[in-house]
Design a protein around this motif. Sequence first.
Motif, mmCIF file in Angstrom:
data_model
loop_
_atom_site.group_PDB
_atom_site.id
_atom_site.type_symbol
_atom_site.label_atom_id
_atom_site.label_comp_id
_atom_site.label_asym_id
_atom_site.label_seq_id
_atom_site.Cartn_x
_atom_site.Cartn_y
_atom_site.Cartn_z
ATOM 1 N N ARG A 72 2.622 -7.965 5.203
ATOM 2 C CA ARG A 72 1.887 -9.092 5.783
ATOM 3 C C ARG A 72 0.797 -9.609 4.853
ATOM 4 O O ARG A 72 0.558 -10.804 4.771
ATOM 5 C CB ARG A 72 1.259 -8.680 7.129
ATOM 6 C CG ARG A 72 2.273 -8.512 8.242
ATOM 7 C CD ARG A 72 1.653 -7.869 9.437
ATOM 8 N NE ARG A 72 1.072 -6.577 9.083
ATOM 9 C CZ ARG A 72 0.432 -5.778 9.918
ATOM 10 N NH1 ARG A 72 0.264 -6.140 11.169
ATOM 11 N NH2 ARG A 72 -0.043 -4.620 9.503
ATOM 12 N N ARG A 73 0.095 -8.713 4.146
ATOM 13 C CA ARG A 73 -1.092 -9.121 3.375
ATOM 14 C C ARG A 73 -0.702 -9.521 1.953
ATOM 15 O O ARG A 73 -0.381 -8.680 1.122
ATOM 16 C CB ARG A 73 -2.107 -7.975 3.324
ATOM 17 C CG ARG A 73 -2.785 -7.682 4.664
ATOM 18 C CD ARG A 73 -3.488 -6.356 4.617
ATOM 19 N NE ARG A 73 -2.536 -5.279 4.355
ATOM 20 C CZ ARG A 73 -2.807 -4.176 3.661
ATOM 21 N NH1 ARG A 73 -4.003 -3.995 3.155
ATOM 22 N NH2 ARG A 73 -1.883 -3.259 3.462
ATOM 23 N N ASN B 78 10.668 0.696 4.344
ATOM 24 C CA ASN B 78 9.483 1.554 4.283
ATOM 25 C C ASN B 78 8.377 1.136 5.254
ATOM 26 O O ASN B 78 7.650 1.997 5.755
ATOM 27 C CB ASN B 78 8.953 1.554 2.838
ATOM 28 C CG ASN B 78 7.564 2.136 2.746
ATOM 29 O OD1 ASN B 78 7.387 3.356 2.789
ATOM 30 N ND2 ASN B 78 6.549 1.278 2.635
ATOM 31 N N SER C 133 -2.369 7.618 2.156
ATOM 32 C CA SER C 133 -2.040 6.193 2.301
ATOM 33 C C SER C 133 -3.004 5.601 3.316
ATOM 34 O O SER C 133 -3.936 6.256 3.761
ATOM 35 C CB SER C 133 -0.597 6.014 2.791
ATOM 36 O OG SER C 133 -0.524 6.301 4.177
ATOM 37 N N THR D 102 1.054 12.194 3.698
ATOM 38 C CA THR D 102 0.902 11.624 2.359
ATOM 39 C C THR D 102 -0.308 10.692 2.340
ATOM 40 O O THR D 102 -0.531 9.957 3.317
ATOM 41 C CB THR D 102 2.178 10.818 2.000
ATOM 42 O OG1 THR D 102 3.316 11.682 2.142
ATOM 43 C CG2 THR D 102 2.136 10.279 0.590
ATOM 44 N N TYR E 75 6.049 7.373 18.052
ATOM 45 C CA TYR E 75 6.204 7.310 16.592
ATOM 46 C C TYR E 75 7.329 8.263 16.187
ATOM 47 O O TYR E 75 8.250 7.880 15.451
ATOM 48 C CB TYR E 75 4.894 7.690 15.889
ATOM 49 C CG TYR E 75 5.046 7.817 14.394
ATOM 50 C CD1 TYR E 75 5.178 6.685 13.588
ATOM 51 C CD2 TYR E 75 5.085 9.069 13.775
ATOM 52 C CE1 TYR E 75 5.340 6.798 12.207
ATOM 53 C CE2 TYR E 75 5.235 9.193 12.398
ATOM 54 C CZ TYR E 75 5.369 8.057 11.617
ATOM 55 O OH TYR E 75 5.526 8.175 10.256
ATOM 56 N N SER F 50 0.845 -1.210 0.000
ATOM 57 C CA SER F 50 0.000 0.000 0.000
ATOM 58 C C SER F 50 0.870 1.246 0.000
ATOM 59 O O SER F 50 2.090 1.171 0.166
ATOM 60 C CB SER F 50 -0.913 0.013 1.246
ATOM 61 O OG SER F 50 -0.120 0.008 2.420
HETATM 62 N N1 LIG Z 1 1.552 8.608 4.922
HETATM 63 C C1 LIG Z 1 2.171 9.544 5.621
HETATM 64 O O1 LIG Z 1 1.622 10.616 5.867
HETATM 65 C C2 LIG Z 1 3.586 9.314 6.080
HETATM 66 C C3 LIG Z 1 4.315 10.426 6.483
HETATM 67 C C4 LIG Z 1 5.623 10.243 6.934
HETATM 68 C C5 LIG Z 1 6.179 8.984 6.950
HETATM 69 N N2 LIG Z 1 5.448 7.921 6.552
HETATM 70 C C6 LIG Z 1 6.087 6.611 6.609
HETATM 71 O O2 LIG Z 1 6.031 6.028 5.333
HETATM 72 C C7 LIG Z 1 6.072 4.601 5.463
HETATM 73 C C8 LIG Z 1 4.971 3.994 4.619
HETATM 74 O O3 LIG Z 1 3.719 4.352 5.161
HETATM 75 P P1 LIG Z 1 2.422 4.661 4.307
HETATM 76 O O4 LIG Z 1 2.059 6.047 4.566
HETATM 77 O O5 LIG Z 1 2.584 4.217 2.912
HETATM 78 O O6 LIG Z 1 1.367 3.792 5.123
HETATM 79 P P2 LIG Z 1 0.656 2.404 4.865
HETATM 80 O O7 LIG Z 1 -0.173 2.499 3.612
HETATM 81 O O8 LIG Z 1 -0.022 2.073 6.138
HETATM 82 O O9 LIG Z 1 1.856 1.397 4.588
HETATM 83 C C9 LIG Z 1 2.535 0.693 5.593
HETATM 84 C C10 LIG Z 1 2.895 -0.674 5.027
HETATM 85 O O10 LIG Z 1 3.631 -1.397 6.003
HETATM 86 C C11 LIG Z 1 3.189 -2.749 5.995
HETATM 87 N N3 LIG Z 1 3.339 -3.334 7.323
HETATM 88 C C12 LIG Z 1 2.731 -2.936 8.467
HETATM 89 N N4 LIG Z 1 3.074 -3.738 9.476
HETATM 90 C C13 LIG Z 1 3.933 -4.668 8.958
HETATM 91 C C14 LIG Z 1 4.617 -5.781 9.501
HETATM 92 N N5 LIG Z 1 4.505 -6.109 10.797
HETATM 93 N N6 LIG Z 1 5.393 -6.522 8.682
HETATM 94 C C15 LIG Z 1 5.503 -6.217 7.353
HETATM 95 N N7 LIG Z 1 4.896 -5.161 6.796
HETATM 96 C C16 LIG Z 1 4.108 -4.413 7.585
HETATM 97 C C17 LIG Z 1 1.709 -2.662 5.626
HETATM 98 O O11 LIG Z 1 1.258 -3.835 4.970
HETATM 99 P P3 LIG Z 1 0.545 -5.039 5.766
HETATM 100 O O12 LIG Z 1 -0.494 -4.409 6.634
HETATM 101 O O13 LIG Z 1 0.002 -5.913 4.684
HETATM 102 O O14 LIG Z 1 1.637 -5.702 6.530
HETATM 103 C C18 LIG Z 1 1.661 -1.483 4.679
HETATM 104 O O15 LIG Z 1 1.746 -1.894 3.324
HETATM 105 C C19 LIG Z 1 5.960 4.303 6.957
HETATM 106 O O16 LIG Z 1 7.236 4.039 7.484
HETATM 107 C C20 LIG Z 1 5.421 5.620 7.520
HETATM 108 O O17 LIG Z 1 5.780 5.795 8.863
HETATM 109 C C21 LIG Z 1 4.164 8.058 6.112
#
Ligand SMILES: NC(=O)c1ccc[n+]([C@@H]2O[C@H](COP(=O)([O-])OP(=O)(O)OC[C@H]3O[C@@H](n4cnc5c(N)ncnc54)[C@H](OP(=O)(O)O)[C@@H]3O)[C@@H](O)[C@H]2O)c1
Length: 259
Positions: A48-49, A96, A195, A193, A160, A26
């Motif tokens: 995981r998924r 990531n 997500s 972002t 966090y 995702s």
């Molecule tokens: N979106 C924002 O605003 C933002 C801002 C700053 C930083 N970030 C960082 O960007 C990164 C990506 O986040 P995102 O925004 O794209 O959010 P996201 O859509 O929630 O993506 C997180 C991904 O991590 C995977 N994940 C979660 N737990 C896991 C586990 N135990 N083992 C393996 N995979 C796991 C999830 O897939 P499964 O659930 O299938 O495992 C999911 O695909 C993160 O590190 C987040 O902290 C995001």
Amino acid sequence: MVTIRLQDEASGTFEGRVVVVTGAGSGIGRAAAVAFAAAGARVLGVGRREDALEETAAGHRRIEVHPADLRAPQAAQRAIDAAAARWGRVDVLVNNAGVTKVMPLGQTTAEGIGAVFDLNVTAPSLLARAALPHLRDSAGSIVNISSTYGHRPLPGAAHYAASKAALEQLTRSWAVELASAGVRVNALAPGPTESQALASAGLDETTIARIKAEETARIPLGRRGEPAEVAAWILRLADPASTWLTGQVLTIDGGLELA
Ligand SMILES: NC(=O)c1ccc[n+]([C@@H]2O[C@H](COP(=O)([O-])OP(=O)(O)OC[C@H]3O[C@@H](n4cnc5c(N)ncnc54)[C@H](OP(=O)(O)O)[C@@H]3O)[C@@H](O)[C@H]2O)c1
């Protein structure tokens, strides 16, 4: 919705390279996996998924999936071994996968801290350790995904923010530690972002809508980011041509940090 044409799309910058992207099912991880594949890389998407990973891989023959919970013992080593067994090398590790947790100090528990740090700090460390022999061979690089809150306070979700601050400090320390091995280590710190992150943090729809509106109002460029905009910079940090860039944390947040 912003449509970004990735600069590397036609040039095949990553042709012949192998990239491991965690959290590829995702958001930012999915966009990064697709962008690396479009740039010629073989990509192993971890998460995981399995169904979400398969959705990422659909239509991209260069992306293969490796379902795993990265908090499980041996999961990091197995993910890297899976990439090396398929393609014989690993050039880029994108750490990531991450989790956000609302946890005010008055409600802080050891379990809550562990849930955040196990995925945001321990898993990237073990993945980096497992990838290191391959990265030495390929003169490869690591890109850690931090957050603008890795260097700004985040009241109500301090752990966090602290986990991302740790990841930024790991980035700098590893950059120096691995420099003589020819391995570069950089971090990207995205701002808000689009997500699944807020939903995955367990927030209800009303709260998510309020947070998004508040963030949009505070961001100088007037909107939240799109995953493809963040992914484009992951590729630039990992680009083999970025030969003299290491130990840097690049914030990409529409100017939020300045506001
Ligand atoms: N979106 C924002 O605003 C933002 C801002 C700053 C930083 N970030 C960082 O960007 C990164 C990506 O986040 P995102 O925004 O794209 O959010 P996201 O859509 O929630 O993506 C997180 C991904 O991590 C995977 N994940 C979660 N737990 C896991 C586990 N135990 N083992 C393996 N995979 C796991 C999830 O897939 P499964 O659930 O299938 O495992 C999911 O695909 C993160 O590190 C987040 O902290 C995001």
